[in-house]
Design an enzyme around this catalytic site. Structure first.
Site, mmCIF file in Angstrom:
data_model
loop_
_atom_site.group_PDB
_atom_site.id
_atom_site.type_symbol
_atom_site.label_atom_id
_atom_site.label_comp_id
_atom_site.label_asym_id
_atom_site.label_seq_id
_atom_site.Cartn_x
_atom_site.Cartn_y
_atom_site.Cartn_z
ATOM 1 N N HIS A 129 -1.957 -3.125 13.110
ATOM 2 C CA HIS A 129 -1.266 -3.915 12.083
ATOM 3 C C HIS A 129 -0.265 -4.877 12.721
ATOM 4 O O HIS A 129 0.051 -5.924 12.137
ATOM 5 C CB HIS A 129 -0.515 -2.999 11.102
ATOM 6 C CG HIS A 129 -1.419 -2.282 10.149
ATOM 7 N ND1 HIS A 129 -2.009 -1.082 10.458
ATOM 8 C CD2 HIS A 129 -1.825 -2.609 8.892
ATOM 9 C CE1 HIS A 129 -2.744 -0.682 9.426
ATOM 10 N NE2 HIS A 129 -2.652 -1.587 8.471
ATOM 11 N N ASP A 152 -11.810 -5.057 9.447
ATOM 12 C CA ASP A 152 -10.525 -4.617 8.917
ATOM 13 C C ASP A 152 -9.808 -5.863 8.385
ATOM 14 O O ASP A 152 -10.300 -6.995 8.520
ATOM 15 C CB ASP A 152 -9.714 -3.914 10.006
ATOM 16 C CG ASP A 152 -8.748 -2.873 9.454
ATOM 17 O OD1 ASP A 152 -8.394 -2.955 8.268
ATOM 18 O OD2 ASP A 152 -8.342 -1.986 10.224
#
Length: 372
Positions: free
Chosen positions: A187, A259
Site C-alpha cells: 500500500h 490489486d
C-alpha cells in the site's frame, strides 16, 4: 462508423475495470460515472458502509446504473480486513480460524462471511489470502494468512472456497505470486522478494497450482521478484507473471485481476495510467481503481486512448472483455438475483451466527500471532 467503434471500445474498456467511489448514498456524480464507464464491477470500503440496509440499497442502485451484471465486490476476510464489521459484527480473523485446525470450522467461517456479503448485496468477496505465513509477512499481513505450510493453506483454503460456493459468492486467491516473504506493505512501498524461482514454485505458487479451478479470480500483487525473473516490473504489470506463469504454466482459466492501482507500490514503478495499460498488456482481465473517482476517470480515458492508438492493444482489450463477459454469463453467483433487503431480523441472525463462530474459535485455537 467511427463513433460506433469508439462506443464499442468504451464498453470493452469499462468491462476491464472494478471501481470504487465515495459516499454511502448514490449521488448524481457517481451514477454518471457508472452509467458512462459501465464497469465490470464495483468495490465498497468502510466509507461506503453505514448500515446493512443502506449498503444493500447502494449495491442495488449501483447495479441499476449499469446495463450488465456487476461483480459487486468487497474485501471481507474477517479480522482487520472486514468492511462490514460496523454494519453487522466483527468476524474473527482468517489466522485465528485456521489455528483451530478444523476444516469444518473453516468452511462454516467462509459460509458466514459469504452469507453476510450476500445479504448486503455483494456477490464477490476478495478472499481468501493464499500468502504464506512467515516472520516477514506477519508484520505486514498480521492475521490475514492461513499457515506457513502451503499444503496446509491448500487444505483449509479449499474448505473456505467450498463455503463461498455454498452461499453462491465468488472467491479470490491473493496475492499472486505471493507476499509471504515481503517485509514492506505494498500500500505504501514496492516490496522486493528475493526468493529464487524454485522456492516460489514449490511454496508460494503451490496454492494457485492446486486451487486454480476453485477460485474465480487471482489477484496479482504489486511486488518485484528479482531472483525469479530478470524482469524488474511489479507482478501486477508483468507479462511474465500473468501470462507466462499464471495463464500458461499454471493453466489458470478464470479471471486475472490487479490489486488496487492506487496503491503506492505499483506507483513507485510507473504512473497509475501507465500501470493500468501495462496490466492489460501483461495479461490482466481486470484492474482495480478503488478510491479516487478522478483517478477512475483518468485510468478509463488513458486505456481508451491507448486502444484507439494501438490496434494490437485494442485486440487485447477486446479479448479480455470477452473473457469477463463470458465468465459473467456462466457464473451462477453473478446471475443470481439480489437477496431481499436485509431487515433487523436478518441482521440480528447474522450477528448471532458471527458471535457463535467467534466464541467457538476463541475457545479452540491458540493465539496465532505467537504460533508461527
Amino acid at each position: 462508423m467511427a463513433s460506433t467503434r469508439l462506443q464499442e471500445l468504451q464498453q470493452q474498456v469499462g468491462q476491464l475495470m472494478i471501481v470504487g467511489f465515495d459516499g454511502t448514498e448514490m449521488s448524481a456524480r457517481v451514477r454518471t460515472l457508472l452509467a458512462t464507464i459501465q464497469p465490470a464491477g464495483t468495490i465498497f470500503f468502510k466509507r461506503n458502509v453505514a448500515t446493512a440496509e443502506q449498503t444493500w440499497k447502494l449495491n442495488y442502485e449501483a447495479q441499476a446504473a449499469v446495463s450488465t451484471p456487476l461483480f459487486r465486490c468487497v474485501d471481507l476476510e474477517g479480522g482487520t480486513v472486514d468492511r462490514l464489521r460496523d454494519a453487522v459484527a466483527p468476524a474473527p480473523s482468517l489466522s485465528n480460524v485456521a489455528a483451530t485446525g478444523s476444516k469444518k470450522v473453516m468452511r462454516r467461517f467462509a459460509r458466514t462471511l459469504a452469507a453476510e456479503a450476500r445479504a448486503l448485496g455483494f456477490n464477490t468477496d476478495f478472499a481468501p489470502v493464499f500468502d504464506l505465513r512467515t516472520v516477514e509477512s506477519v508484520k505486514v499481513l498480521a492475521g490475514r494468512t492461513i499457515a506457513a505450510d502451503p499444503k496446509h493453506i491448500i487444505e483449509l483454503a479449499r474448505e473456505f472456497l467450498k463455503g463461498f460456493k455454498d452461499e453462491n459468492v465468488l472467491g479470490c486467491g491473493k496475492h499472486f505470486p505471493g507476499l509471504g516473504a515481503g517485509a514492506v506493505d505494498s500500500h505504501y512501498e514496492l516490496p522486493t522478494i528475493s526468493k529464487p524461482w524454485k522456492a516460489l514454485w514449490e511454496e508460494d505458487l503451490l496454492p494457485y497450482r492446486k486451487l486454480k479451478d476453485e477460485i474465480a479470480f487471482a489477484m496479482v500483487a504489486h511486488c518485484v521478484y528479482p531472483n525469479a525473473t530478470k524482469e524488474k516490473a511489479p507482478a501486477s504489470i508483468s507479462r511474465f507473471w500473468m501470462t507466462d506463469i499464471l495463464r500458461k504454466k499454471i493453466g489458470f482459466k478464470h479471471l486475472i485481476c490487479s490489486d488496487d492501482m492506487e496503491m503506492k507500490g505499483v506507483q513507485k514503478a510507473v504512473s497509475i495510467e501507465e500501470a493500468c495499460i501495462q496490466a492489460v498488456r501483461g495479461g490482466a482481465d481486470l484492474f482495480l481503481v478503488c478510491n479516487n473517482e478522478s483517478l477512475v476517470w483518468r485510468c478509463f480515458h488513458a486505456v481508451l486512448r491507448e486502444a484507439e492508438r494501438d490496434k494490437s492493444f485494442a485486440k487485447q482489450i477486446a479479448a479480455a472483455s470477452r473473457r469477463v463477459f463470458e465468465f459473467k454469463k456462466r457464473s451462477r453467483a453473478v446471475r443470481a438475483k439480489f437477496n431481499p433487503a436485509p431487515t433487523l431480523r436478518t441482521v440480528d441472525k447474522l450477528r448471532r451466527t458471527i458471535w457463535e463462530l467467534t466464541e467457538e474459535v476463541r475457545y479452540s485455537s491458540p493465539n496465532p500471532e505467537r504460533a508461527l
